[in-house]
Design a protein around this motif. Sequence first.
Motif: not given
Length: 210
Positions: A16-17, A20-21
Amino acid sequence: MPFTKADLLERSGLPDRTIRNYMARGLIPRPTGHGLAAVYDDEAMVRAVAIGRMRASGAHIQSVVEQIAGWTTRRFKRYVAETDPKPAPEAQAPAAVPAPDDGQDPSRGGDAAPAPGSVDPARIRPAPARVGSHDASTKADRRTADALDGDAGGATAADDPLEDLALPPGPTCRVLPLLPGLVLMVDGDAPPIVHRVAAEICARYGGRRA
């Protein structure tokens, strides 16, 4: 077709991180809506899947950015189709091995003849015990085995030249105590003078304390 955030994570294999990046860098389009109501379109899905597969193959993100520069949604879809893992072929059952033709008519009774090169268990005899080994049977056991063996052939215990070989008797000795921890041994077949000398030694030293 709208997709959820869970669909995007599952199909792309990206955390998920990282998603988003990549959205912040403009590599993946942002969803419509926010929170649990956020949905992603086909372009976001194919971009996420394509980038995820490139990263999984070991490509650095900068190389990925340079490779997908100018790609259209159609080009992303074609890449996803080309890199789609093929399903593993179904395992085929091994071919049945035909039974050997032993010349026996199945409609006739009787035991089938053994196949060439096979060993009939009924004809196997145990190997004779080796003389002198710890596992060798006693003389009575070997004679019983030979009687049960009948005329099957081969060497038997009666043919063994060492079977009835008797050991010579050992010497007979007299043990005469002299001192604690010291004894005198005299051969029983020694001449009288030897016994006389032994008696004198016992008379002189026997019974003394060390």
